[in-house]
Each structure stands twice: as structure tokens, then as C-alpha cells.
Write an enzyme that holds these catalytic residues in place. Structure first.
Site, PDB file in Angstrom:
ATOM      1  N   CYS A   2       0.852  -1.319   0.080  1.00 12.91           N
ATOM      2  CA  CYS A   2      -0.220  -0.067  -0.040  1.00 12.91           C
ATOM      3  C   CYS A   2       0.880   1.413   0.154  1.00 12.91           C
ATOM      4  O   CYS A   2       1.875   1.345   0.481  1.00 12.91           O
ATOM      5  CB  CYS A   2      -1.007  -0.058   1.155  1.00 12.91           C
ATOM      6  SG  CYS A   2      -2.079  -1.344   1.239  1.00 12.91           S
ATOM      7  N   ARG A  27       3.456   0.227  -5.065  1.00 14.78           N
ATOM      8  CA  ARG A  27       3.355  -0.396  -3.653  1.00 14.78           C
ATOM      9  C   ARG A  27       2.090  -0.843  -3.420  1.00 14.78           C
ATOM     10  O   ARG A  27       1.901  -1.723  -2.660  1.00 14.78           O
ATOM     11  CB  ARG A  27       3.257   0.768  -2.813  1.00 14.78           C
ATOM     12  CG  ARG A  27       4.871   1.601  -2.413  1.00 14.78           C
ATOM     13  CD  ARG A  27       5.026   2.417  -1.620  1.00 14.78           C
ATOM     14  NE  ARG A  27       4.773   1.979  -0.167  1.00 14.78           N
ATOM     15  CZ  ARG A  27       5.683   1.635   0.657  1.00 14.78           C
ATOM     16  NH1 ARG A  27       6.848   1.877   0.353  1.00 14.78           N
ATOM     17  NH2 ARG A  27       5.721   1.145   1.675  1.00 14.78           N
ATOM     18  N   TRP A  71      -2.672  -2.355  -1.621  1.00 10.96           N
ATOM     19  CA  TRP A  71      -2.526  -3.756  -1.850  1.00 10.96           C
ATOM     20  C   TRP A  71      -3.120  -4.694  -0.868  1.00 10.96           C
ATOM     21  O   TRP A  71      -3.210  -4.389   0.329  1.00 10.96           O
ATOM     22  CB  TRP A  71      -1.170  -4.237  -1.674  1.00 10.96           C
ATOM     23  CG  TRP A  71      -0.686  -5.478  -2.239  1.00 10.96           C
ATOM     24  CD1 TRP A  71      -0.148  -5.929  -3.357  1.00 10.96           C
ATOM     25  CD2 TRP A  71      -0.198  -6.399  -1.005  1.00 10.96           C
ATOM     26  NE1 TRP A  71       0.244  -7.394  -3.374  1.00 10.96           N
ATOM     27  CE2 TRP A  71       0.201  -7.472  -1.899  1.00 10.96           C
ATOM     28  CE3 TRP A  71      -0.321  -6.606   0.204  1.00 10.96           C
ATOM     29  CZ2 TRP A  71       0.511  -8.842  -1.196  1.00 10.96           C
ATOM     30  CZ3 TRP A  71      -0.210  -7.928   0.754  1.00 10.96           C
ATOM     31  CH2 TRP A  71       0.338  -8.889   0.060  1.00 10.96           C
ATOM     32  N   ASN A  97      -1.579   1.956   6.061  1.00  6.11           N
ATOM     33  CA  ASN A  97      -0.777   1.121   5.696  1.00  6.11           C
ATOM     34  C   ASN A  97      -0.382   0.193   6.822  1.00  6.11           C
ATOM     35  O   ASN A  97       0.300   0.585   7.858  1.00  6.11           O
ATOM     36  CB  ASN A  97       0.386   1.693   4.622  1.00  6.11           C
ATOM     37  CG  ASN A  97       1.193   0.472   4.111  1.00  6.11           C
ATOM     38  OD1 ASN A  97       1.016  -0.678   4.090  1.00  6.11           O
ATOM     39  ND2 ASN A  97       2.692   0.900   4.208  1.00  6.11           N
ATOM     40  N   GLY A  98      -0.356  -1.109   6.613  1.00  5.49           N
ATOM     41  CA  GLY A  98      -0.067  -2.124   7.913  1.00  5.49           C
ATOM     42  C   GLY A  98      -1.095  -3.073   7.926  1.00  5.49           C
ATOM     43  O   GLY A  98      -2.067  -3.092   7.163  1.00  5.49           O
ATOM     44  N   GLU A 452      17.422 -16.939  -8.233  1.00  8.66           N
ATOM     45  CA  GLU A 452      16.883 -15.713  -8.514  1.00  8.66           C
ATOM     46  C   GLU A 452      16.435 -15.452  -9.831  1.00  8.66           C
ATOM     47  O   GLU A 452      15.329 -14.829 -10.060  1.00  8.66           O
ATOM     48  CB  GLU A 452      18.064 -14.525  -8.207  1.00  8.66           C
ATOM     49  CG  GLU A 452      17.776 -13.057  -8.842  1.00  8.66           C
ATOM     50  CD  GLU A 452      16.627 -12.408  -7.934  1.00  8.66           C
ATOM     51  OE1 GLU A 452      16.165 -11.442  -8.639  1.00  8.66           O
ATOM     52  OE2 GLU A 452      16.008 -13.188  -6.891  1.00  8.66           O
ATOM     53  N   LYS A 456      12.623 -14.234 -10.714  1.00  9.25           N
ATOM     54  CA  LYS A 456      12.313 -13.258 -11.715  1.00  9.25           C
ATOM     55  C   LYS A 456      11.200 -13.837 -12.739  1.00  9.25           C
ATOM     56  O   LYS A 456      10.101 -13.134 -13.183  1.00  9.25           O
ATOM     57  CB  LYS A 456      13.483 -12.753 -12.479  1.00  9.25           C
ATOM     58  CG  LYS A 456      14.250 -11.904 -11.757  1.00  9.25           C
ATOM     59  CD  LYS A 456      13.394 -10.447 -11.409  1.00  9.25           C
ATOM     60  CE  LYS A 456      14.159  -9.890 -10.231  1.00  9.25           C
ATOM     61  NZ  LYS A 456      13.812 -10.331  -8.732  1.00  9.25           N
ATOM     62  N   GLU A 459       7.534 -14.177 -11.433  1.00 13.80           N
ATOM     63  CA  GLU A 459       6.890 -12.955 -10.843  1.00 13.80           C
ATOM     64  C   GLU A 459       6.478 -12.065 -11.867  1.00 13.80           C
ATOM     65  O   GLU A 459       5.686 -11.350 -11.715  1.00 13.80           O
ATOM     66  CB  GLU A 459       7.793 -12.455  -9.533  1.00 13.80           C
ATOM     67  CG  GLU A 459       9.082 -11.509  -9.845  1.00 13.80           C
ATOM     68  CD  GLU A 459       9.825 -11.109  -9.049  1.00 13.80           C
ATOM     69  OE1 GLU A 459       9.173 -10.632  -7.933  1.00 13.80           O
ATOM     70  OE2 GLU A 459      10.830 -10.778  -9.069  1.00 13.80           O
ATOM     71  N   HIS A 475      17.408 -35.894  -8.032  1.00 15.22           N
ATOM     72  CA  HIS A 475      16.629 -36.507  -6.830  1.00 15.22           C
ATOM     73  C   HIS A 475      15.180 -35.990  -6.728  1.00 15.22           C
ATOM     74  O   HIS A 475      14.676 -35.500  -5.562  1.00 15.22           O
ATOM     75  CB  HIS A 475      17.319 -35.807  -5.608  1.00 15.22           C
ATOM     76  CG  HIS A 475      18.847 -36.268  -5.336  1.00 15.22           C
ATOM     77  ND1 HIS A 475      19.147 -37.596  -4.813  1.00 15.22           N
ATOM     78  CD2 HIS A 475      19.894 -35.715  -5.811  1.00 15.22           C
ATOM     79  CE1 HIS A 475      20.537 -37.741  -4.938  1.00 15.22           C
ATOM     80  NE2 HIS A 475      21.142 -36.555  -5.537  1.00 15.22           N
ATOM     81  N   LYS A 574       6.040  -3.863  -3.868  1.00 15.91           N
ATOM     82  CA  LYS A 574       7.367  -3.618  -4.022  1.00 15.91           C
ATOM     83  C   LYS A 574       8.039  -3.653  -2.719  1.00 15.91           C
ATOM     84  O   LYS A 574       8.954  -4.575  -2.426  1.00 15.91           O
ATOM     85  CB  LYS A 574       7.599  -2.241  -4.635  1.00 15.91           C
ATOM     86  CG  LYS A 574       9.165  -1.739  -4.313  1.00 15.91           C
ATOM     87  CD  LYS A 574      10.032  -2.738  -5.494  1.00 15.91           C
ATOM     88  CE  LYS A 574      11.235  -2.049  -5.766  1.00 15.91           C
ATOM     89  NZ  LYS A 574      12.095  -3.035  -6.613  1.00 15.91           N
TER      90      LYS A 574
END
Length: 579
Positions: A2, A27, A71, A97-98, A452, A456, A459, A475, A574
Site C-alpha cells: 500500500c 506499492r 495492496w 498502511n499495515g 533468483e 524473476k 513473478e 533427486h 514492492k
């Protein structure tokens, strides 16, 4: 998560709020809203992205206002759950926000006392508590309300007939911008950059009363002073600059981000802390966790020091034995899980170091000392240049432990990164865009690089991807290899080259298409794979950087080929400022 923004001053608030929310959209972007103050509170809020709406045509009068881009955490994205939220009387409005962890209990009590709720959010309990505590003084109402809240919050509140904004924060970022006869408030500096370079970072427990001419800050009931800091970011740093997406712009800014971080060096205090450490624990989340793992693979053999890497989200509940130096790695400096872990390390009297990109952020105020990244503002949700800047900072730590052995290497590594930016990806993209699943594999430090790369890919392209140590495919995951399952293999020269070649041949025997990253001119590797992506021949430390950038480009171009929203991938935000 947010984004919140507030304005009070001599100009009309609405255009500034809309502009600020667009800057904060990375955000959260499932809904947005604003409220302005006049003889009454006027509210406009709507499901969807502010950048794709007719928000520019909204006309709410007044020079005091607050806004929010969401968000979702409590309640699905819709008009009702969008912020701002108002009380039963309509004379108070609030953005938040929170996460309020005790909101269910609070809501039950408020309903019993006759309050009417219009949303499913946890935030709405705050504005109804304000209503009960409001007797004409908004500041006093906020002071009485926040002790009732459990969890995290950054709050901006306004009331009708009042030319003030009251702000409060605890475990969620909130900054103030000081202009000429006007003041701004926001979740981070991005919306403030074009209006002022003078910033106040509020601290946990602060409550601020904001009027056009001044800010008064209170902590534990007493008035306190917070320093005004000058920031060296400009608004041009946060614009696309002709690139199709922020992510592509930020990928191309990586040589500079790496170079600037290396050039800034490490202070004597940090160097002493690093040299004195007998063991190191790194705490991080997401992409930062991958950079920490890379550091482990580099530092243990090169520096002969034990390194432990912990996920911030697990650390609080399953803390390891805490000894030695603890390093918190976080791009924003506001990652909730990493902050909680850092506080635990402090409680155990461990020396602590923060690596972050944001001066004045929460981790910089908690840690004993800070090593700043020099990435500049990063807007795209997917981390790219902050990842490279973190690696620069971590590689400098390795260099310090090795008495400057890698000075020349690190000072010129940005040139190799720049070379990779010109790499053609068409063949690899053609394979990945048709796939439902992609494996990324590597060994040593290239194992977390593959993790990583997989992150990417999933996402921003929404193609399912997994990163594995190459030897681990046998395995279990081998069962998933098919002609429709590409494997991206990182195969540079070095001690594991021969075994990586064997692994690739094993995967080829299962008919999986292979995309390989290897040293430029490696004809042996090029002949046995389907797609060969050449990487400049250099030290393994530099190859960590160049292969990482190549994988970012692969994911970016795959996402573009699939017409994904690259800068704002679904369901993501973000900065993860809630647990």
C-alpha cells in the site's frame, strides 16, 4: 504494501494527491482513493489502478487531503474496501498502511456499541475508534486511539473544518516532506522528490501534527525533534527515460548502480566490524535472500569465515543460535520480517549491520551501523538494480576480509555488466514463452543465481519456474523433464564445469530443451545445448553479476512476449511492510 500520501498547503490538494499516488502505485494497485477537507470531508475511491482510471478528472476542493493506493490484505479489491475510510458521522477520514492484528476483537466491540461498518478491512476499526475518542481535537483522538492497536500502521487522518493532518507510524514507513508553506506525507520519498529535498523520517511510535507552516512530533506523549535530512535523488531518477518499462530502465542502470556502490566504499567503522567478525549471519527475504546466499558461497571459501543465511520470515519464530555479526539485507529498509529479525539480534547483543538503499529507513535506525547501496530509486516491483547494488555491497565485504585483493576486479566489473545488456535473447524467449514450467540450475554461487532467475521468471511472466542446484535434479525433479520443459543452465568455467556438462547431457537425454549460459567462445557447451547465451570470460565473482543480468533480460523479454504487466505483476507489491 500500500501507498499513502498527504498534502497540506497553498495549492489544491487533489491534483497533488493523484500525482503522488501514481508515483506510489508500485506499492499496491488494486484500488485507490482520496479525501479532501472543507466544510465537510469529500471522498472519491474506486477499484482498479489509478494509472488506468479517469482520476485526473476528479475534482474535490480543498488544500488539505490524503490518498491511498491499495495492496489488499483484508477484503477483496472493490470500491467499498478502498481507502480512505470514514467514520459513522462522515466528519473523519483515514488512510492506513499495515495490518491491525487485533481488528476482529476491536470490530466486535465497536459493532456492539452501534458502529456501522461499510468495508471488510481491518483499517476501518481505526476510524471508528477515532470517532469515539474525538471531542474536537484530532491530535488528541489519535493519541488515545493508537495504544489500542496491535500490529503495524502508518496512518494519515483528517477531520472536517480542520486544516491539519495527523500522522502516526509504528512498524510501517512514513516520511514527511518540508516545502515552502506546504507539507507532504507519504509511505516513501518517491512522491516527494519533485516538490522538496527536505525529508523527515518518522520513527516507530511517533505521532505528528502537520499544518501548512510547521510539523510538531510527539513520542510517548512528549514533544520531540526529528532531524530534517537532504536527499540526493531527483524526480528524473524515477522516470522511465524513454524505456518501455521501469524494469528495463533499471536493468540498464545496473552498471552505474554497481559502480556507484563500489565507489562509495566502506566506512572505517564498518570495516572494523567486518574484520572483527568470527562468524556472520545474514537475514533477508526474497531477492535479498538470494544475494545473501551468493555471499555465503563467496565468503566461506575466500574469507574462511562461517556464514549462516536465514529467511527473515522464519527467523522470528525459529531463531538460530545468535553469535557474531548479524547483517540485515533489505532494499527498502522497511521489510517487516527483516526488521523483526534485526531487533532480535540486537536483543542478543550481537553487532548488527544494515545493507539498504534508503537513507533514514527503519533498519538504518535500528542497526549499529549501515552500509548504503547506491542504486537510486527503484520503481518496478521486480528487483534488478537493487539486487546488483546489494551484491556490490556484499562483494565489498568479501574484499575487506581479503585485505583489498579484489579492488581492481570490483572497480571494473560494471564494464562486464554493460556488455551483457546487449545480449540477444530471441531464441531463449521463444522456448520460455511456450512453457508451463522452466527449471533454472547452477552450482556453487550460481545456484542462488538460478534461484533468483526462477523468481524473476515467475513473478513477472507468470511462467512457473524453479531454481535448483544442478545435482539435485536427479533427486526427484527429473520426473518433470519433458520436451516442453526448458532448463536454463548456468555453466561457466571453473571447478564444476565438467560435472555441469554431465548434468546437461543427463537432462538432454530426457529430451528437455537446454538454454545454457557459458563463457563466450565455449564451443563444447554451445554444441550440446539448444540455445547458447555467451557471457564475458572473467572471474567467477564477476560472472555472478553477468549471468544474473542475462537472466533478468530473459525474464523481462519473456514477460513482454506474453503481454504481462512487467512493472506491476499481479498480487505483488514492492515493499513488504507487513508480516
Amino acid at each position: 504494501m500500500c501507498g499513502i500520501v498527504g498534502y497540506i498547503g497553498r495549492r489544491e490538494a487533489t491534483p497533488l494527491l493523484i500525482q503522488g499516488l501514481k508515483r506510489l502505485e508500485y506499492r499496491g494497485y488494486d484500488s485507490f482513493g482520496i479525501a479532501t477537507v472543507g466544510s465537510e470531508i469529500d471522498v472519491f475511491k474506486k477499484q482498479g489502478r489509478i494509472s488506468e482510471s479517469e482520476a485526473g478528472t476528479v475534482v474535490l476542493g480543498g488544500s488539505v487531503g490524503i490518498g491511498h493506493t491499495r495492496w489488499a490484505t483484508h477484503g477483496e479489491p472493490n470500491d467499498s474496501n478502498a481507502h480512505p475510510h470514514t467514520d459513522c458521522t462522515g466528519r473523519l477520514a483515514l488512510v492506513h498502511n499495515g495490518v491491525i492484528e487485533n481488528y476482529i476483537e476491536l470490530k466486535k466491540q465497536l459493532l456492539e456499541r452501534g458502529h456501522i461498518f461499510r468495508s471488510e478491512t481491518d483499517t476501518e476499526v481505526i476510524v471508528h475508534l477515532l470517532e469515539e475518542n474525538f471531542t474536537g481535537d484530532l491530535l488528541e483522538a489519535v493519541k488515545k486511539t493508537v495504544p489500542l492497536l496491535e500490529g503495524s500502521y502508518a496512518i494519515l487522518a483528517v477531520s472536517a473544518h480542520d486544516d491539519r493532518i495527523v500522522a502516526a507510524r509504528d512498524c510501517s514507513p512514513l516520511v514527511l516532506g518540508i516545502g515552502d508553506g506546504e507539507l507532504f506525507a507519504a509511505s516513501d520519498m518517491t512522491p516527494l522528490l519533485e516538490h522538496t529535498e527536505r525529508i523527515i523520517f518518522l520513527e516507530d511510535g511517533d505521532i505528528a501534527e502537520i499544518s501548512p507552516e510547521r510539523v510538531e512530533i510527539y513520542h510517548d506523549g512528549a514533544k520531540v525533534e526529528r532531524s530534517v535530512e537532504l536527499v540526493n535523488w531527483g524526480i528524473e531518477d524515477a522516470k522511465k527515460g524513454g524505456f518501455a518499462h521501469y524494469m528495463l530502465k533499471e536493468i540498464f542502470e545496473q552498471p552505474q548502480a554497481f559502480y556507484e556502490t563500489i565507489r562509495a566504499g566502506i566506512s572505517d567503522a564498518v570495516q572494523e566490524m567486518i574484520r572483527d567478525a568470527e562468524e556472520i549471519t545474514l537475514v533477508a527475504c526474497g531477492t535479498s535472500y538470494h544475494t545473501a546466499l551468493i555471499f555465503k558461497y563467496l565468503a566461506e571459501p575466500l574469507c574462511r569465515i562461517p556464514v549462516r543465511v536465514e529467511l527473515g520470515s522464519e527467523f522470528k519464530y525459529y531463531p538460530p543460535p545468535l553469535r557474531g555479526l548479524v547483517i540485515a539485507v533489505t532494499q527498502s529498509g522497511e521489510t517487516a520480517d527483516t526488521i523483526a529479525a534485526l531487533k532480535m539480534a540486537k536483543a542478543h547483543n550481537c553487532p548488527t549491520l544494515a545493507i539498504t538503499n534508503v537513507q533514514g529507513s527503519t533498519v538504518t535506525r535500528i542497526a549499529d551501523t549501515t552500509l548504503m547501496m547506491r542504486a537510486g530509486p527503484e520503481i518496478s516491483v521486480a528487483a534488478t538494480k537493487s539486487y546488483i547494488a546489494q551484491l556490490a555491497a556484499l562483494m565489498e565485504i568479501v574484499n575487506v576480509r581479503c585485505d583489498g585483493k579484489y579492488d581492481d576486479l570490483l572497480q571494473h566489473a560494471h564494464l562486464a555488466i554493460g556488455e551483457v545488456l546487449l545480449q540477444e535473447m530471441q531464441g531463449a524467449v521463444a522456448l520460455c514463452r511456450e512453457a508451463e514450467h522452466v527449471f533454472f540450475v547452477g552450482r556453487g554461487p550460481f545456484y542462488p543465481v538460478s534461484m533468483e532467475g526462477a523468481l524473476k521468471m515467475k513473478e513477472i511472466s507468470y511462467v512457473h519456474a524453479e531454481g535448483y542446484a544442478a545435482g539435485e535434479l536427479k533427486h526427484g525433479p527429473f520426473a518433470l523433464l519433458t520436451p516442453e520443459t526448458p532448463v536454463v543452465a548456468i555453466c561457466p568455467p571453473g571447478s564444476t564445469y565438467g560435472v555441469m556438462i554431465s548434468n546437461i547431457k543427463e537432462m538432454k537425454a530426457r529430451r528437455a530443451p537446454i538454454i545454457a549460459l557459458g563463457k563466450k567462445g565455449d564451443t563444447e557447451l554451445a554444441e550440446i545445448v539448444d540455445i547458447f547465451i555467451p557471457i564475458p570470460d572473467s572471474d567467477p565473482m564477476v560472472q555472478v553479476l553477468t549471468t544474473s543480468v542475462a537472466l533478468q533480460l530473459l525474464s523481462y523479454h519473456t514477460a513482454c512476449a506474453l503481454a504481462r504487466d512487467v512493472d506491476k505483476p499481479r498480487n505483488l507489491a514492492k515493499s513488504v511492510t507487513v508480516e
